[in-house]
Motif scaffolding. Structure first.
Motif, PDB file in Angstrom:
ATOM      1  N   THR A  43       0.803  -1.209  -0.022  1.00  0.00           N
ATOM      2  CA  THR A  43      -0.006  -0.136   0.063  1.00  0.00           C
ATOM      3  C   THR A  43       0.941   1.165   0.052  1.00  0.00           C
ATOM      4  O   THR A  43       0.300   2.321  -0.197  1.00  0.00           O
ATOM      5  N   ASN A  44       2.143   1.041   0.047  1.00  0.00           N
ATOM      6  CA  ASN A  44       3.167   2.428   0.115  1.00  0.00           C
ATOM      7  C   ASN A  44       2.836   3.250  -1.323  1.00  0.00           C
ATOM      8  O   ASN A  44       3.101   2.504  -2.270  1.00  0.00           O
ATOM      9  N   LYS A  45       2.532   4.268  -1.222  1.00  0.00           N
ATOM     10  CA  LYS A  45       2.539   5.152  -2.311  1.00  0.00           C
ATOM     11  C   LYS A  45       3.357   5.907  -2.708  1.00  0.00           C
ATOM     12  O   LYS A  45       3.594   6.661  -3.791  1.00  0.00           O
ATOM     13  N   GLY A  46       4.742   6.187  -1.771  1.00  0.00           N
ATOM     14  CA  GLY A  46       5.917   6.691  -1.759  1.00  0.00           C
ATOM     15  C   GLY A  46       5.641   8.155  -1.532  1.00  0.00           C
ATOM     16  O   GLY A  46       6.087   9.152  -2.261  1.00  0.00           O
ATOM     17  N   LEU A  47       4.559   8.489  -0.778  1.00  0.00           N
ATOM     18  CA  LEU A  47       4.239  10.091  -0.449  1.00  0.00           C
ATOM     19  C   LEU A  47       5.021  10.430   0.650  1.00  0.00           C
ATOM     20  O   LEU A  47       4.848  10.073   1.947  1.00  0.00           O
ATOM     21  N   VAL A  48       6.279  11.098   0.481  1.00  0.00           N
ATOM     22  CA  VAL A  48       7.009  11.853   1.465  1.00  0.00           C
ATOM     23  C   VAL A  48       7.116  13.384   1.084  1.00  0.00           C
ATOM     24  O   VAL A  48       6.205  13.669   0.124  1.00  0.00           O
TER      25      VAL A  48
END
Length: 102
Positions: A43-48
């Motif tokens: 579920t990691n979307k790479g939203l940093v």
């Protein structure tokens, strides 16, 4: 006698294809060796932190440095480290980080 609050629940992971996620890393068994690398949930979307955010540049540099340091420390081989670096590069390019900074 041990008292347990009814709202506390425990979960147990089991291995899938001889690999087991554990505290931000994945441990995989191949032959008689263990391979360790960074683990990211599906579920990691790479939203940093986006590069165009109104945040001091030192935080953006620190984010890059921290994620690379984590990858280096958790990767048990240069190949695994290269793969994580490739994924990080892709993620930071999507977030508009300059190639020179990456």
């Amino acid at each position: 006698m041990m008292l347990v609050h009814p709202a506390i629940q425990f979960a147990m992971e089991t291995d899938v294809n001889s690999s087991l996620p554990f505290v931000g890393m994945v441990i995989a068994k191949t032959d008689n060796h263990l391979k360790i690398s960074v683990y990211r949930k599906k579920t990691n979307k790479g939203l940093v932190l986006h590069y165009q955010s109104q945040v001091d540049n030192r935080y953006k540099r620190s984010l890059l440095r921290t994620m690379l340091d984590r990858a280096k420390r958790l990767s048990s081989s240069p190949d695994l480290f290269s793969k994580v670096c490739y994924d990080l590069r892709k993620m930071f390019l999507k977030l508009k980080y300059p190639v020179k900074l990456i």
